[in-house]
Scaffold this motif. Structure first.
Motif: not given
Length: 995
Positions: A38-45, A439-450
């Protein structure tokens, strides 16, 4: 016997097309997409809305038709070297370029990262099968491809150049495009793994590394179809010429054979030993993937260091009339339903309702997972990890799990996204796509910079680069909110050390810290001692005093300029307005007039002016230079003529020194105020009020009232300590005093490095070509030198200024203009109110603590975050937590979006020793610095005092000592070095005996 490559379905690719497509043996096409999360903090809902409605909904129409499928794998392990190694190598290279000897800190930084970080990889393979194309076209192309292949000499193991089915190209491209669009709509960050500019296939490297991690070097790429440069020696007497051609992609990927255990519960391959787990029946309760990770990766659990990979296969059902066929099955089963067994068929009725609506895709889902042990690990560990994985997945919504019942190598290949077209080992379950998407494993933290100068981690260990001066940001203004004890000094000093040592370029960056106290002195001492002796003047610490010896003239301009540039005028107006502190509204008109007139008065290029006249013995060093270079000084020579003569001889440092005496000083305003035109244009009461304020300022602030004496010389990394000139009590007068001190410290630093080449045309130089050309050449060279050099200005304890309007205005101006000349501005405050007018402009915000709901709510209003960010702040950010480091909430405002993330700052004992603010520890450290190289000193201190402090030893010695603190520090160092020598002595003795 089937070799390992028979379980990989990838056959070849077309290197000429430079596309992110790989072909399977049956002509299927696959494209691999790497997903960061995910691009930013987001609630579970909100996450569920994004992934179910936007991602699943976005690809639903395509998956309603046969011929498409999606495979998604999530891998987590401690194999972080592919992230850490390039980062550490870049740190080593950049610090060596600058001549900084900080190897001890780089070594420790690697160790800290390896202890805390986990590698995380999410891959999505988008498959298009031949059944997605027009049947007639597919059959025709297959006949043509088969004919073309048969016209070549027999080569059954060679890579077939005729795999591509052109009729699938458009269909597959549209499918991949829709998947990428759906990911973007769901606020997920990802990218297609396409060939790079050298043709390297990172997609196939990822697939190979999943099963042969230790045998896949960085940059590995397979050969495309064609002949070998050096053909293999043919061993068989037949007409097959496979040895002359490159092998299939499967053969290049699966270069190690596998050996299964006799009970089929383990598989040895590529140095690893794998165990498999198959989901026999889907969970009865759909729970998000993060719930599974929470149980598997909890730091206190026995499975915390377990590597694993979980793969989801989502397939479109094969029959075009799936709805009709399912309805027939449902009707047959539901015929057995009755009031007495209605619960038995409840789930079936719910699925029937979904099918009847025809608004959602029904797909076949399969799940399979694996864990493993690395080479050198205890073989018995695998069985325990398999149990942890099975148990975790069984409690994840009550799924039914089993071992891979047969063919473990095929099962292993099916855990890798993109390796197999069709999953065969895990049984399929029919379910709505939206349910499976949850069920998919997408709710992870995406880095901002390379990349970045620093590497932090998320609380669950994902490495996240931190980049200062990122081109992705419009402004370079960083705001840090930190209450006492929240780890502010540690974070600030760490970021500054890494900015100084690891920014791009061969020279040290320009970096200044304006501080109240000694918290930044350790950072300066570290940089100074890490430089070669002949360059240690490039790091400088100064503690300001309100005395003539530390005088800084706020009216100083850049070399040769008789009149201020717009940015200089803006600063002078802000400073003078604050200094005079006159509440009359007309003062905003008077101050600009005073400034213009005082420079006209002191210029040698203006009529009715009175430039300052040279006087010998004012500056003996200048007198010596004037004499040595034979500069003629007539009676009543102007200082400006001295400056011009020195510039013509290219003695620029001396010219800058001489210009200090040509500049106006504070008392010159009194002369301007007395001019008739001023009395005529402004009320007499205002003039008298300003005159009184001026007299008061001259008396109260000798530091502002004389030509500049404070000289940073060639220092590039500086700390300006305001401890003795700032006032900590809260009152308007104290805040005004502090604002003035912060602004004058800012002026000392920025006057060295501000500006850009486009300003040269606006500079007020003498009109004579010979002199003017020297000034122009000087500034062209100066700006070229500093243009590409990273720059940073930190203002710590900013709350002491009380948000005085003029300093806030100056900060905004610096933030707007600073990007033109590569400046990052950092403000640190204990008061959120200081940031009310700056928050929207800030490119980066760091919140280090917010322990009460009242503060969290105030922070939410100040920085504009939502309830999900506020909840993350409440759950995860609580200041330093011992060796677990300190979490912080960060916002990065990029060109097109705003990103929120929780980061963790953890340091090892070497860095803690280098940056310590405790007086006793600083004395011990600095004593050791005097005796040896900084790397050796930090290694010894960290080894002897791994908690980053020697305070207990100090207290023990001081209780019995009758001498001063310096002697105690020397005694502790003597003791430490004596212990090291005594420990080394037996080894030395043994080695001599052996010799």
């Amino acid at each position: 016997m089937r070799t390992a490559d028979k379980f990989c379905d990838l056959a070849g690719f077309d290197p000429e097309r430079e596309e992110a497509v790989v072909y399977a043996h049956d002509g299927s096409q696959v494209t691999l997409i790497e997903i960061d999360g995910v691009r930013s903090i987001v609630s579970a809902e909100d996450y569920l809305v994004n992934v179910v409605e936007r991602f699943a909904g976005g690809i639903a129409q395509i998956l309603k038709r046969p011929g498409h499928q999606v495979t998604i794998s999530y891998e987590s392990s401690l194999n972080t070297e592919k992230v850490i190694d390039p980062f550490v190598e870049r740190q080593n290279r950049r610090s060596r370029q600058k001549g900084l000897s900080v190897e001890a800190l780089i070594e420790e930084g690697r160790t800290v990262l390896e202890d805390r970080a986990r590698s995380e990889t999410i891959l999505l393979a988008a498959w298009t099968r031949p059944t997605a194309g027009t049947p007639e076209e597919v059959r025709r192309e297959r006949r043509e491809n088969r004919k073309a292949w048969q016209e070549l000499p027999p080569a059954r193991d060679a890579q077939n150049p005729y795999l591509r089915l052109g009729s699938l190209d458009g269909v597959h491209a549209a499918f991949v495009r829709r998947v990428v669009e759906a990911l973007g709509e769901a606020r997920l960050q990802g990218r297609i793994l396409a060939p790079d500019d050298k043709g390297r296939r990172r997609d196939l490297e990822q697939i190979r590394a999943a099963v042969l991690y230790h045998e896949t070097p960085d940059g590995w790429t397979p050969y495309g179809p064609g002949t070998r440069r050096y053909p293999g020696a043919k061993e068989r007497h037949d007409d097959d010429v496979s040895e002359f051609f490159t092998p299939t992609v499967a053969r290049q990927i699966m270069t190690s054979n596998a050996q299964a255990a006799s009970n089929m519960r383990a598989l040895d391959m590529g140095g690893r030993r794998y165990a498999l787990a198959v989901m026999r029946m889907f969970p009865s309760t759909i729970l998000p993937f993060n719930r599974l990770l929470d149980s598997l990766l909890e730091s206190t659990s026995r499975s915390a260091d377990m590597p694993f990979r979980i793969c989801f296969h989502l397939e479109a059902l094969r029959d075009a009339d799936v709805g009709f066929r399912l309805r027939k099955v449902f009707a047959g089963l539901l015929a057995f339903a009755s009031p007495s067994n209605k619960n038995l068929f409840r789930a079936l009725r719910q699925l029937e309702e979904v099918v009847e609506k025809d608004g959602e895709a029904i797909v076949k889902g399969r799940v399979i997972a694996t864990t493993w042990t690395e080479p050198g690990e205890d073989p018995g560990l695998l069985e325990r990890r398999r149990s942890y994985l099975m148990s975790g997945m069984m409690t994840w919504g009550e799924a039914v799990m089993t071992d891979a019942p047969h063919n473990p190598l095929r099962a292993l290949c099916e855990t890798v996204a993109g390796m197999t077209v069709q999953a065969e080992v895990p049984p399929g379950s029919i379910a709505p796509l939206g349910d499976l998407a949850a069920l998919l494993p997408f709710h992870r933290t995406a880095p901002i910079f390379k990349q970045g100068q620093s590497m932090l981690v998320t609380p669950d260990g994902k490495p996240v680069p931190y980049e200062a001066l990122s081109p992705e940001q419009l402004f370079w203004l960083t705001l840090i909110y930190a209450t006492p004890g929240s780890g502010k000094s540690v974070l600030m000093n760490r970021l500054n050390v890494e900015f100084a040592a690891f920014s791009a370029g061969a020279a040290l960056p320009f970096l200044a810290v304006i501080d109240v106290g000694v918290s930044s002195s350790g950072f300066i001492e570290l940089v100074r001692n890490a430089l070669p002796p002949e360059r240690r003047h490039e790091a400088y610490y100064v503690r300001l005093l309100n005395t003539p010896d530390y005088a800084v003239n706020f009216l100083d301009l850049g070399l040769g300029r008789r009149m201020p540039l717009e940015r200089e005028r803006s600063f002078i107006e802000n400073f003078l307005t604050t200094l005079l502190n006159v509440s009359n509204p007309e003062v905003v008109l008077l101050v600009p007039r005073l400034i213009s007139r005082v420079y006209q008065l002191k210029s040698d290029l203006q009529f009715s002016s009175s430039p300052s006249v040279y006087q010998p013995d004012v500056d003996p060093e200048l007198d010596r230079i004037i004499h040595d270079f034979g500069i003629e000084v007539p009676d009543k020579a102007r200082w400006w003529s001295i400056v011009d003569a020195l510039v013509q001889r290219r003695l620029f440092n001396a010219a800058q020194r001489a210009q200090r005496y040509a500049m106006p000083v504070l008392e010159d305003f009194a002369r301007v105020l007395a001019e008739p035109i001023m009395v005529q244009d402004f009320p007499a009461e205002l003039i008298r009020h300003v005159q009184r304020s001026l007299e008061s300022a001259i008396e109260k602030f000798p530091i502002f009232s004389r030509p500049t004496r404070l000289d940073l010389g060639e220092a590039r990394v500086v700390s300006i300590d305001l401890q003795d000139v700032a006032q900590r009590h809260k009152s308007p007068e104290a805040e005004r005093n502090n604002a003035l001190m912060f602004m004058i410290a800012r002026h000392v630093y920025l006057s060295k490095i501000s500006g850009f080449a486009e300003e040269i045309a606006k500079m007020d130089f003498p009109p004579e070509d010979k002199i003017r050309s020297e000034y122009v050449r000087y500034w062209e060279v100066r700006y070229a030198e500093v243009a590409e050099t990273p720059k940073r200005l930190c203002m710590d304890e900013y709350h002491l200024t009380g948000g005085v309007e003029t300093i806030a205005r100056q900060v905004k101006s610096d933030a707007r203009e600073g990007r033109k000349w590569g400046l990052e501005l950092i403000l640190v405050s204990q008061l959120l109110a200081d940031f009310d007018t700056l928050a929207d402009m800030a490119s980066t915000v760091l919140v280090l603590n917010a322990d009460s709901n009242e503060i969290r709510e105030q922070a939410r209003k100040t920085f504009g975050f939502d309830q999900a960010v506020k909840s993350a702040l409440e759950r995860q950010v609580h200041g330093p937590q011992g060796r677990r480091g300190a979490n912080l909430l960060a916002r990065f405002k990029l060109r097109e979006e705003e990103r929120w993330i929780i980061l963790n700052n953890s340091l090892g004992p070497r860095m803690l020793w280098a940056l310590t603010t405790k007086a006793e520890d600083r004395l011990v450290r600095d004593e050791l610095y005097r005796r040896m190289a900084v790397n050796d000193a930090l290694r010894i201190l960290a080894s002897r005092f791994p908690d980053g402090t020697a305070i207990e030893t100090w207290s023990r010695m001081s209780a019995f000592a009758r001498f001063g603190e310096d002697r105690i520090a020397k005694t502790i160092v003597d003791q430490v070095l004596g212990e090291i020598m005594s420990e080394a002595q037996p080894q030395i003795g043994r080695s001599r005996t052996a010799a």
